[in-house]
Design a protein around this motif. Structure first.
Motif, PDB file in Angstrom:
ATOM      1  N   VAL A  56       0.803  -1.054  -0.154  1.00 11.85           N
ATOM      2  CA  VAL A  56       0.029  -0.230   0.009  1.00 11.85           C
ATOM      3  C   VAL A  56       0.870   1.463  -0.190  1.00 11.85           C
ATOM      4  N   ARG A  57       2.006   1.286   0.756  1.00 14.34           N
ATOM      5  CA  ARG A  57       2.645   2.462   0.999  1.00 14.34           C
ATOM      6  C   ARG A  57       3.467   2.495  -0.550  1.00 14.34           C
ATOM      7  N   ALA A  58       3.802   1.359  -1.036  1.00 14.56           N
ATOM      8  CA  ALA A  58       4.708   1.432  -2.335  1.00 14.56           C
ATOM      9  C   ALA A  58       3.815   2.098  -3.273  1.00 14.56           C
ATOM     10  N   GLU A  59       2.601   1.824  -3.531  1.00 16.40           N
ATOM     11  CA  GLU A  59       1.836   2.484  -4.469  1.00 16.40           C
ATOM     12  C   GLU A  59       1.798   4.144  -4.140  1.00 16.40           C
ATOM     13  N   ILE A  69       9.597   4.595  -8.582  1.00 14.37           N
ATOM     14  CA  ILE A  69       9.032   3.584  -9.829  1.00 14.37           C
ATOM     15  C   ILE A  69       8.727   2.149  -9.312  1.00 14.37           C
ATOM     16  N   PRO A  70       7.791   1.308  -9.732  1.00 12.78           N
ATOM     17  CA  PRO A  70       7.958  -0.049  -9.613  1.00 12.78           C
ATOM     18  C   PRO A  70       9.232  -0.729  -9.252  1.00 12.78           C
ATOM     19  N   GLY A  71       9.503  -1.642  -8.522  1.00 13.93           N
ATOM     20  CA  GLY A  71      10.746  -2.169  -8.642  1.00 13.93           C
ATOM     21  C   GLY A  71      11.273  -2.880  -9.730  1.00 13.93           C
ATOM     22  N   TYR A  72      12.341  -2.107 -10.174  1.00 16.74           N
ATOM     23  CA  TYR A  72      13.272  -2.527 -11.444  1.00 16.74           C
ATOM     24  C   TYR A  72      13.696  -4.054 -11.440  1.00 16.74           C
ATOM     25  N   TYR A  73      13.108  -4.928 -12.237  1.00  9.25           N
ATOM     26  CA  TYR A  73      13.582  -6.376 -12.317  1.00  9.25           C
ATOM     27  C   TYR A  73      13.015  -7.126 -10.827  1.00  9.25           C
ATOM     28  N   ASN A  75       9.730  -7.853  -8.157  1.00  9.95           N
ATOM     29  CA  ASN A  75       8.132  -8.055  -7.878  1.00  9.95           C
ATOM     30  C   ASN A  75       7.678  -6.450  -7.564  1.00  9.95           C
ATOM     31  N   LYS A  76       6.861  -6.117  -8.446  1.00  6.09           N
ATOM     32  CA  LYS A  76       6.425  -4.736  -8.741  1.00  6.09           C
ATOM     33  C   LYS A  76       5.375  -4.339  -7.638  1.00  6.09           C
ATOM     34  N   THR A  77       5.021  -5.455  -6.876  1.00  9.98           N
ATOM     35  CA  THR A  77       4.114  -5.213  -5.851  1.00  9.98           C
ATOM     36  C   THR A  77       4.812  -4.749  -4.495  1.00  9.98           C
ATOM     37  N   HIS A  78       5.906  -5.491  -4.262  1.00  8.79           N
ATOM     38  CA  HIS A  78       6.485  -5.438  -2.881  1.00  8.79           C
ATOM     39  C   HIS A  78       8.005  -4.674  -2.946  1.00  8.79           C
ATOM     40  N   TRP A  79       8.191  -4.139  -4.270  1.00  3.14           N
ATOM     41  CA  TRP A  79       9.647  -3.489  -4.271  1.00  3.14           C
ATOM     42  C   TRP A  79       9.407  -1.919  -5.239  1.00  3.14           C
ATOM     43  N   ASN A  80       9.936  -0.916  -4.633  1.00  5.48           N
ATOM     44  CA  ASN A  80      10.259   0.149  -5.419  1.00  5.48           C
ATOM     45  C   ASN A  80      11.619   0.349  -5.656  1.00  5.48           C
ATOM     46  N   HIS A  99      12.592   1.023   6.627  1.00  7.86           N
ATOM     47  CA  HIS A  99      11.455   0.117   6.338  1.00  7.86           C
ATOM     48  C   HIS A  99      11.703  -1.085   5.684  1.00  7.86           C
ATOM     49  N   SER A 100      12.185  -0.817   4.537  1.00  5.99           N
ATOM     50  CA  SER A 100      12.863  -2.162   3.649  1.00  5.99           C
ATOM     51  C   SER A 100      13.481  -3.212   4.840  1.00  5.99           C
TER      52      SER A 100
END
Length: 119
Positions: A56-59, A69-73, A75-80, A99-100
């Motif tokens: 939720v925070r990632a979005e 941006i969404p995690g490069y290479y 999982n786009k849901t859990h990584w920025n 946080h990570s």
């Protein structure tokens, strides 16, 4: 954001382990054998740091900041991924690293957590 400063922040986390992935040309940071951060670059060679984030925070962060941006290479849901030239305050980057780290640490087995804390 300065790469050396981010490297030092990642390495300063309790029980953090650093390695270099030559295939990706990226510095990786782990706790308890699980990655919590990666310093590398995108396909155009632009430097980025990739961090785990609550979905939720990632979005929310992606919507609020142009340089996130969404995690490069990843999982786009859990990584920025955050561009190092993004105009973000250093203490903000520090809070995202923490946080990570905490997300990954909290998922480790309790025995591993105790070993890290007691180091």
């Amino acid at each position: 954001m300065n790469k050396d400063h981010l490297d030092a922040l990642c390495k300063s986390q309790k029980g953090a382990f650093h390695d270099y992935q030559p295939d990706w040309q990226a510095d990786r940071y782990h706790v308890g054998g699980k990655m919590f951060a990666m310093l590398g670059s995108d396909a155009k060679g632009k430097p980025i740091i990739t961090l785990k984030c609550d979905p939720v925070r990632a979005e929310e962060l992606r919507e609020e900041y142009e340089g996130i941006i969404p995690g490069y290479y990843m999982n786009k849901t859990h990584w920025n991924s955050i561009y190092l030239d993004a105009s973000l305050p250093n203490d903000f980057a520090e809070s995202l690293i923490e946080h990570s780290y905490q997300l990954v640490f909290d998922k480790l087995p309790k025995k591993v957590q105790r070993e890290i804390v007691s180091e």
